[in-house]
Write a protein that holds these residues in place. Structure first.
Motif, PDB file in Angstrom:
ATOM      1  N   UNK A 181     137.974 -18.283   4.845  1.00 45.75           N
ATOM      2  CA  UNK A 181     137.552 -17.361   5.903  1.00 45.75           C
ATOM      3  C   UNK A 181     138.714 -16.976   6.813  1.00 45.75           C
ATOM      4  N   UNK A 182     139.697 -17.877   6.926  1.00 42.96           N
ATOM      5  CA  UNK A 182     140.889 -17.577   7.729  1.00 42.96           C
ATOM      6  C   UNK A 182     141.913 -16.758   6.946  1.00 42.96           C
ATOM      7  N   UNK A 183     141.624 -16.529   5.659  1.00 45.42           N
ATOM      8  CA  UNK A 183     142.510 -15.781   4.762  1.00 45.42           C
ATOM      9  C   UNK A 183     143.899 -16.429   4.651  1.00 45.42           C
ATOM     10  N   UNK A 184     143.899 -17.751   4.617  1.00 45.79           N
ATOM     11  CA  UNK A 184     145.166 -18.472   4.486  1.00 45.79           C
ATOM     12  C   UNK A 184     145.568 -18.558   3.028  1.00 45.79           C
ATOM     13  N   UNK A 185     146.849 -18.444   2.794  1.00 43.86           N
ATOM     14  CA  UNK A 185     147.422 -18.571   1.460  1.00 43.86           C
ATOM     15  C   UNK A 185     148.599 -19.528   1.554  1.00 43.86           C
ATOM     16  N   UNK A 186     148.792 -20.306   0.518  1.00 45.36           N
ATOM     17  CA  UNK A 186     149.843 -21.308   0.532  1.00 45.36           C
ATOM     18  C   UNK A 186     150.811 -21.060  -0.615  1.00 45.36           C
ATOM     19  N   UNK A 187     152.065 -20.902  -0.276  1.00 48.62           N
ATOM     20  CA  UNK A 187     153.094 -20.734  -1.286  1.00 48.62           C
ATOM     21  C   UNK A 187     153.509 -22.051  -1.903  1.00 48.62           C
ATOM     22  N   UNK A 188     153.164 -23.141  -1.221  1.00 42.41           N
ATOM     23  CA  UNK A 188     153.542 -24.463  -1.701  1.00 42.41           C
ATOM     24  C   UNK A 188     152.527 -25.469  -1.168  1.00 42.41           C
ATOM     25  N   UNK A 189     152.151 -26.426  -2.014  1.00 42.38           N
ATOM     26  CA  UNK A 189     151.239 -27.496  -1.620  1.00 42.38           C
ATOM     27  C   UNK A 189     151.887 -28.813  -2.031  1.00 42.38           C
ATOM     28  N   UNK A 190     151.896 -29.750  -1.109  1.00 41.72           N
ATOM     29  CA  UNK A 190     152.409 -31.089  -1.409  1.00 41.72           C
ATOM     30  C   UNK A 190     151.353 -32.082  -0.942  1.00 41.72           C
ATOM     31  N   UNK A 191     151.138 -33.141  -1.754  1.00 42.77           N
ATOM     32  CA  UNK A 191     150.039 -34.053  -1.455  1.00 42.77           C
ATOM     33  C   UNK A 191     150.317 -35.461  -1.946  1.00 42.77           C
ATOM     34  N   UNK A 192     149.639 -36.388  -1.299  1.00 40.19           N
ATOM     35  CA  UNK A 192     149.602 -37.773  -1.761  1.00 40.19           C
ATOM     36  C   UNK A 192     148.858 -37.809  -3.096  1.00 40.19           C
ATOM     37  N   UNK A 193     149.302 -38.649  -4.030  1.00 43.29           N
ATOM     38  CA  UNK A 193     148.603 -38.753  -5.308  1.00 43.29           C
ATOM     39  C   UNK A 193     147.420 -39.729  -5.298  1.00 43.29           C
ATOM     40  N   UNK A 194     147.013 -40.228  -4.129  1.00 40.22           N
ATOM     41  CA  UNK A 194     145.864 -41.130  -4.052  1.00 40.22           C
ATOM     42  C   UNK A 194     144.607 -40.389  -4.505  1.00 40.22           C
ATOM     43  N   UNK A 195     143.679 -41.095  -5.142  1.00 44.58           N
ATOM     44  CA  UNK A 195     142.474 -40.479  -5.688  1.00 44.58           C
ATOM     45  C   UNK A 195     141.703 -39.708  -4.625  1.00 44.58           C
ATOM     46  N   UNK A 242     141.324 -32.298  -2.497  1.00 43.37           N
ATOM     47  CA  UNK A 242     141.881 -30.996  -2.872  1.00 43.37           C
ATOM     48  C   UNK A 242     141.029 -30.296  -3.926  1.00 43.37           C
ATOM     49  N   UNK A 243     140.400 -31.063  -4.801  1.00 43.44           N
ATOM     50  CA  UNK A 243     139.497 -30.466  -5.788  1.00 43.44           C
ATOM     51  C   UNK A 243     138.317 -29.791  -5.081  1.00 43.44           C
ATOM     52  N   UNK A 282     152.558 -33.526  -6.399  1.00 44.18           N
ATOM     53  CA  UNK A 282     152.114 -34.866  -5.996  1.00 44.18           C
ATOM     54  C   UNK A 282     153.346 -35.657  -5.608  1.00 44.18           C
ATOM     55  N   UNK A 283     153.384 -36.127  -4.377  1.00 42.95           N
ATOM     56  CA  UNK A 283     154.563 -36.817  -3.855  1.00 42.95           C
ATOM     57  C   UNK A 283     154.156 -38.203  -3.365  1.00 42.95           C
TER      58      UNK A 283
END
Length: 177
Positions: free
Chosen positions: A43-57, A63-64, A78-79
């Motif tokens: 709804x905020x019309x946000x777009x991400x050129x890059x995503x970085x995340x913890x690999x914890x389940x 994120x799913x 996954x970092x």
């Protein structure tokens, strides 16, 4: 200007018997909250050129569900450094972001995310005060920076927004199942 959106993983299931904290899944409330935050991002019309995340389940599952609500797959790098990271480690991750990434989503854990916001955003202001009280599960905060990722330092960010799941749906507050 660089934009960093921070996402804390959604509520996980402490009732699930798993041998490692790393493997804890989301509970049903967390799944609902994550999908709602995804719809809010859309709804905020946000777009991400890059995503970085913890690999914890619990971050993977967050994120799913965010992706489902957002209507687009978020394909993170996954970092392992992000898993239960301190604010100082998260700052290292930020300094290592690709220079050409203008809008970044960083998904991880507390207390590191909350401490990062308090480190980067100057004192004063109602939004920062709210974060200082608590940065709950599935919350979003967006920070703006002038300059490059390598220039990010203490007090250099503007806190553009802070949204908790309960701000969008009171049934996702702390006193409801």
């Amino acid at each position: 200007m660089k934009t960093l959106t921070l996402l804390r993983h959604a509520k996980s299931g402490w009732d699930d018997l798993v041998s490692r904290d790393f493997d804890r899944p989301l509970n049903p409330k967390g799944q609902r909250a994550a999908a709602m935050m995804g719809r809010h991002l859309r709804s905020l019309k946000l777009h991400f050129g890059h995503v970085v995340a913890s690999p914890a389940l619990r971050v993977i599952e967050t994120l799913d569900h965010v992706s489902r609500g957002y209507g687009s797959v978020l394909a993170p790098d996954w970092d392992q450094r992000v898993y239960l990271a301190s604010a100082a480690t998260l700052l290292d991750v930020i300094h290592d972001l690709p220079a050409d990434a203008g809008e970044v989503l960083l998904a991880g854990h507390n207390p590191g995310l909350e401490e990062l916001i308090l480190l980067l955003v100057p004192e004063g202001g109602a939004l920062r005060d709210e974060v200082e009280i608590k940065f709950p599960t599935a919350s979003l905060a967006q920070l703006h920076f002038a300059g490059e990722w390598t220039d990010v330092r203490r007090g250099a960010a503007e806190l553009a927004f802070f949204v908790r799941p309960r701000d969008l749906d009171p049934t996702l507050g702390p006193d409801t199942p």
